[in-house]
Design a protein around this motif. Sequence first.
Motif, PDB file in Angstrom:
ATOM      1  N   MET A   1      21.621  41.105  57.612  1.00 44.18           N
ATOM      2  CA  MET A   1      22.099  39.901  57.672  1.00 44.18           C
ATOM      3  C   MET A   1      22.925  38.435  57.711  1.00 44.18           C
ATOM      4  SD  MET A   1      19.422  37.148  57.367  1.00 44.18           S
ATOM      5  CE  MET A   1      17.433  38.367  56.603  1.00 44.18           C
ATOM      6  N   ILE A   2      23.109  37.755  58.775  1.00 45.48           N
ATOM      7  CA  ILE A   2      24.684  36.989  58.645  1.00 45.48           C
ATOM      8  C   ILE A   2      24.045  36.090  57.603  1.00 45.48           C
ATOM      9  CG2 ILE A   2      25.150  34.999  59.841  1.00 45.48           C
ATOM     10  CD1 ILE A   2      24.462  37.254  62.549  1.00 45.48           C
ATOM     11  N   PRO A   3      24.918  35.285  56.908  1.00 47.78           N
ATOM     12  CA  PRO A   3      24.701  34.665  55.653  1.00 47.78           C
ATOM     13  C   PRO A   3      24.417  33.281  56.110  1.00 47.78           C
ATOM     14  CG  PRO A   3      26.611  35.275  55.146  1.00 47.78           C
ATOM     15  CD  PRO A   3      25.695  36.471  56.291  1.00 47.78           C
ATOM     16  N   LEU A   4      23.812  32.670  55.224  1.00 42.56           N
ATOM     17  CA  LEU A   4      24.357  30.648  55.536  1.00 42.56           C
ATOM     18  C   LEU A   4      25.217  30.248  54.865  1.00 42.56           C
ATOM     19  CD1 LEU A   4      22.914  28.425  56.470  1.00 42.56           C
ATOM     20  CD2 LEU A   4      22.102  27.808  54.306  1.00 42.56           C
ATOM     21  N   LEU A   5      25.513  30.930  54.034  1.00 46.29           N
ATOM     22  CA  LEU A   5      27.320  30.625  53.220  1.00 46.29           C
ATOM     23  C   LEU A   5      27.077  31.486  52.258  1.00 46.29           C
ATOM     24  CD1 LEU A   5      25.052  27.075  51.446  1.00 46.29           C
ATOM     25  CD2 LEU A   5      27.323  27.690  53.036  1.00 46.29           C
ATOM     26  N   SER A   6      28.972  31.686  52.491  1.00 47.40           N
ATOM     27  CA  SER A   6      29.668  32.920  51.593  1.00 47.40           C
ATOM     28  C   SER A   6      30.774  32.997  51.613  1.00 47.40           C
ATOM     29  CB  SER A   6      30.376  33.735  52.855  1.00 47.40           C
ATOM     30  OG  SER A   6      30.710  35.057  52.622  1.00 47.40           O
ATOM     31  N   ALA A   7      30.789  33.570  50.388  1.00 47.87           N
ATOM     32  CA  ALA A   7      32.130  33.251  49.448  1.00 47.87           C
ATOM     33  C   ALA A   7      33.720  33.642  49.995  1.00 47.87           C
ATOM     34  CB  ALA A   7      32.076  33.657  47.788  1.00 47.87           C
ATOM     35  N   ARG A   8      34.910  32.744  49.678  1.00 46.26           N
ATOM     36  CA  ARG A   8      36.068  33.473  50.951  1.00 46.26           C
ATOM     37  C   ARG A   8      36.456  33.435  49.895  1.00 46.26           C
ATOM     38  NH1 ARG A   8      40.964  31.326  52.560  1.00 46.26           N
ATOM     39  NH2 ARG A   8      40.180  29.264  51.775  1.00 46.26           N
ATOM     40  N   ILE A   9      36.832  34.717  49.122  1.00 48.09           N
ATOM     41  CA  ILE A   9      37.733  35.418  48.162  1.00 48.09           C
ATOM     42  C   ILE A   9      39.088  35.663  49.006  1.00 48.09           C
ATOM     43  CG2 ILE A   9      38.280  36.516  46.322  1.00 48.09           C
ATOM     44  CD1 ILE A   9      35.852  34.805  45.858  1.00 48.09           C
ATOM     45  N   PRO A  10      40.182  35.543  48.543  1.00 52.73           N
ATOM     46  CA  PRO A  10      41.256  36.005  49.498  1.00 52.73           C
ATOM     47  C   PRO A  10      41.527  37.289  49.212  1.00 52.73           C
ATOM     48  CG  PRO A  10      41.925  33.896  49.055  1.00 52.73           C
ATOM     49  CD  PRO A  10      40.708  34.269  47.965  1.00 52.73           C
ATOM     50  N   PRO A  11      42.242  38.626  49.314  1.00 49.73           N
ATOM     51  CA  PRO A  11      42.315  39.897  48.605  1.00 49.73           C
ATOM     52  C   PRO A  11      43.847  40.357  47.491  1.00 49.73           C
ATOM     53  CG  PRO A  11      43.515  40.032  51.143  1.00 49.73           C
ATOM     54  CD  PRO A  11      42.046  38.552  50.835  1.00 49.73           C
ATOM     55  N   THR A  12      44.180  38.784  47.551  1.00 49.96           N
ATOM     56  CA  THR A  12      45.631  38.844  46.919  1.00 49.96           C
ATOM     57  C   THR A  12      44.524  38.098  45.457  1.00 49.96           C
ATOM     58  OG1 THR A  12      46.163  36.008  48.275  1.00 49.96           O
ATOM     59  CG2 THR A  12      47.843  38.208  48.215  1.00 49.96           C
ATOM     60  N   ALA A  13      43.349  37.399  45.306  1.00 52.74           N
ATOM     61  CA  ALA A  13      43.301  37.174  44.135  1.00 52.74           C
ATOM     62  C   ALA A  13      43.254  37.825  42.968  1.00 52.74           C
ATOM     63  CB  ALA A  13      41.348  36.604  44.890  1.00 52.74           C
ATOM     64  N   ALA A  14      42.797  38.720  43.482  1.00 52.34           N
ATOM     65  CA  ALA A  14      42.948  39.909  42.124  1.00 52.34           C
ATOM     66  C   ALA A  14      43.766  39.952  41.122  1.00 52.34           C
ATOM     67  CB  ALA A  14      42.713  41.415  42.523  1.00 52.34           C
ATOM     68  N   ALA A  15      44.986  40.386  42.506  1.00 51.14           N
ATOM     69  CA  ALA A  15      46.612  40.509  41.387  1.00 51.14           C
ATOM     70  C   ALA A  15      46.743  38.970  41.156  1.00 51.14           C
ATOM     71  CB  ALA A  15      46.963  40.913  42.992  1.00 51.14           C
ATOM     72  N   ALA A  16      46.738  37.889  41.473  1.00 50.76           N
ATOM     73  CA  ALA A  16      46.798  36.545  41.179  1.00 50.76           C
ATOM     74  C   ALA A  16      46.148  36.134  39.665  1.00 50.76           C
ATOM     75  CB  ALA A  16      46.609  35.673  41.873  1.00 50.76           C
ATOM     76  N   LEU A  17      45.141  37.113  39.607  1.00 51.80           N
ATOM     77  CA  LEU A  17      44.422  36.448  38.704  1.00 51.80           C
ATOM     78  C   LEU A  17      44.048  37.375  37.524  1.00 51.80           C
ATOM     79  CD1 LEU A  17      40.957  36.376  39.990  1.00 51.80           C
ATOM     80  CD2 LEU A  17      41.939  34.353  39.328  1.00 51.80           C
ATOM     81  N   ARG A  18      44.943  38.703  37.838  1.00 53.11           N
ATOM     82  CA  ARG A  18      45.327  39.798  36.667  1.00 53.11           C
ATOM     83  C   ARG A  18      46.720  39.314  36.007  1.00 53.11           C
ATOM     84  NH1 ARG A  18      42.926  42.869  33.684  1.00 53.11           N
ATOM     85  NH2 ARG A  18      44.242  42.093  32.704  1.00 53.11           N
ATOM     86  N   LYS A  19      47.755  39.152  36.528  1.00 56.44           N
ATOM     87  CA  LYS A  19      48.486  37.843  36.305  1.00 56.44           C
ATOM     88  C   LYS A  19      48.629  37.049  35.180  1.00 56.44           C
ATOM     89  CE  LYS A  19      53.257  36.218  38.098  1.00 56.44           C
ATOM     90  NZ  LYS A  19      54.025  35.676  38.873  1.00 56.44           N
ATOM     91  N   VAL A  20      47.783  35.727  35.154  1.00 55.05           N
ATOM     92  CA  VAL A  20      46.787  35.076  34.632  1.00 55.05           C
ATOM     93  C   VAL A  20      46.723  35.321  33.481  1.00 55.05           C
ATOM     94  CG1 VAL A  20      45.476  32.970  34.446  1.00 55.05           C
ATOM     95  CG2 VAL A  20      46.495  33.284  36.531  1.00 55.05           C
ATOM     96  N   LEU A  21      45.449  36.722  33.065  1.00 55.44           N
ATOM     97  CA  LEU A  21      45.176  37.396  32.547  1.00 55.44           C
ATOM     98  C   LEU A  21      46.004  37.877  31.390  1.00 55.44           C
ATOM     99  CD1 LEU A  21      41.946  38.735  33.867  1.00 55.44           C
ATOM    100  CD2 LEU A  21      42.065  36.379  32.699  1.00 55.44           C
TER     101      LEU A  21
END
Length: 372
Positions: free
Chosen positions: A1-21
């Motif tokens: 199913m082609i969604p009406l809306l979708s979240a754009r989460i960059p592949p670099t986000a996980a590492a950036a969030l890990r650094k903050v945590l």
Amino acid sequence: MIPLLSARIPPTAAAALRKVLDSGYVGGGSPLVALFEKGLAQALGAPAECIVTTNSGTAAIALALRLIDVARCRVVTTPMTFIATTTAIYEAGGRPVWADVAPGTCQIDPGGAEAQAKTARVEAIMAVAWAGFLPDLAALRSIADRRHKPFVLDAAQAFGASFGGRPIHEWADFTIFSFAPTKHLTTGDGGALVCRDPVEAKRARRLAWFGMRRDLREGERFASDQDILESGFKIHMNAIAAALGIEGLKGIDDALARCRMNAAIYRVAFAGRVDMEGSIEGSTPSPYTFTIFVNDPAAFGAYMESKGIQAAQPHRRNDGNAFAHTHRRLLPNTDFAQAHYVSLPVGWWIDTPTAHRIADAVLAYPALVGSP
């Protein structure tokens, strides 16, 4: 199913969030929040000192209305919007005065807005950039100036849009962006208020954090040592959200370009065959969804779903809700819009062949709509 809306989460986000945590510091006083605001300034073409980030777009609207002080007053606005536009007015102690949309659109009609701005106790005019497309900002700015009322633009779905060759925030006294999960730019949840006046932005920054300053002065060891001059909220952005936003900014231009390309494909395909939301001459929208008008939105949605495409009515006119019903008035163009509009997916996740597939599915539907 082609969604009406979708979240754009960059592949670099996980590492950036890990650094903050791992840093152990996730609060609003983090340098990451200031860094994100600096990135927003560059992306939007706005002075960094005029941008105040918040924990939601709704909070940013309420903050703008607090700056204006709409308590016990009225705000001219449109009911064709997400419910947050209206709840923020109530949250600020105001009440909505509904203006109709322009014929065959979901955008506030400037003439209707001006007529309602003449009613008693109106303190502000608030327009909405429906689905990332723009109302006539020049006309609305002129009305606000003539009526000596602040002009607020709810641009929750229109990050990066421009009008008349200028960023949209230059047309309003207060402009609101949302960074909710499915927006062009997400921070998980969050928002930003862009103030025309840097003095108002300074006040807004304090109000977003209980009314307190972040900077400590002589004799102050903690923020709570200061004398708070004006009671505020707790709606500031934190470091986790800011880190996600910083990563999202890195690809925002490409994402917006893809949305605009998809909208252009639809426009060419639908020209003269499908009634659709128009684009004001001289505007560059940031399409969030793409609005067309059909005779039976529910039947059309079911048909599109059978083709593997999500199409729906994500918003219901705000004046239809019980809490706001007492303020409802006759709005024939809004009646038409609510009865016939459908949102199509137009986002960054849709490539050119998929956009053509969506357009072909729409054109194959046997029962579209005439003009209102």
